[in-house]
Design a protein around this motif. Sequence first.
Motif, short mmCIF file in Angstrom:
data_model
loop_
_atom_site.label_atom_id
_atom_site.label_comp_id
_atom_site.label_asym_id
_atom_site.label_seq_id
_atom_site.Cartn_x
_atom_site.Cartn_y
_atom_site.Cartn_z
N ASP A 1 36.93 37.54 39.97
CA ASP A 1 37.63 37.46 38.68
C ASP A 1 37.54 38.79 37.92
N GLY A 2 38.63 39.14 37.25
CA GLY A 2 38.64 40.30 36.37
C GLY A 2 38.54 41.65 37.07
N GLY B 1 44.30 33.25 41.91
CA GLY B 1 43.98 32.54 40.69
C GLY B 1 44.97 32.88 39.59
N GLY B 2 44.85 32.21 38.47
CA GLY B 2 45.74 32.46 37.34
C GLY B 2 45.48 33.83 36.72
N ALA C 1 49.91 35.24 29.87
CA ALA C 1 48.89 35.70 28.93
C ALA C 1 48.30 37.04 29.37
N HIS C 2 48.08 37.22 30.68
CA HIS C 2 47.52 38.48 31.18
C HIS C 2 48.52 39.62 30.97
N PHE C 3 49.80 39.39 31.25
CA PHE C 3 50.80 40.42 30.99
C PHE C 3 50.84 40.77 29.52
N ARG D 1 40.74 35.01 39.25
CA ARG D 1 41.55 35.00 38.02
C ARG D 1 41.55 36.37 37.35
N ASP D 2 42.63 36.64 36.62
CA ASP D 2 42.77 37.84 35.81
C ASP D 2 42.54 39.12 36.61
N VAL D 3 43.17 39.19 37.76
CA VAL D 3 43.06 40.35 38.64
C VAL D 3 44.31 41.21 38.47
#
Length: 192
Positions: A135-136, A90-91, A20-22, A110-112
């Motif tokens: 995160d982020g 993280g995811g 999802a991040h890609f 997450r989301d790094v």
Amino acid sequence: MTEPSLDASGFRALLQQDIAHFARRDGEAVTWRFLIRLFLLTQGFQFVLARRIQDALPGVPLIGRPARRVWWWWTCRRFGAELAIDATFGGGLYIPHPYGIVVGVCTVGRDVAILQNVTIGTRGSDDIGHATIGDGTYLAAGAVILGPVQICAGARIGANAVVLGDVAAGEAAVGVPARTVRSAHTPDIHLK
């Protein structure tokens, strides 16, 4: 320290978040065409996938832990990058260009996003603790994070910045040594 292992559902959940991040970064929907390109042609995603497999291997009876070490070694050789075995991710891990990256023991949220030539490590043998990446966060090309620092959620680390101290949530750090310039959400700062 015990090595983490993932069950099938944990592996699948992390992989879905990575995909999802890609897709978000590429501005695309997750379609079969996107997935085929991602798995077969996107080396950054292949590197992230290799890490997820590595984290799942200790769950294999008898051979899991030694297989994990061999897989880690192969991944380092194949991609020219190293993510420490004891580092946790993280995811939604996004590594578009997996070259020259060296990540020591740390905790990554997450989301790094981690770009090429990023280093996360210690300042010396007397360092106690390890870095925490919130995160982020966004770590631009060539960023160096040294010591037991905390990069809080939503922070942006500029290209070739050398971070030796904590970075507050939503802030941008640039320079050598890094200093906070203003909020990362300010439109006139372009670190991507």
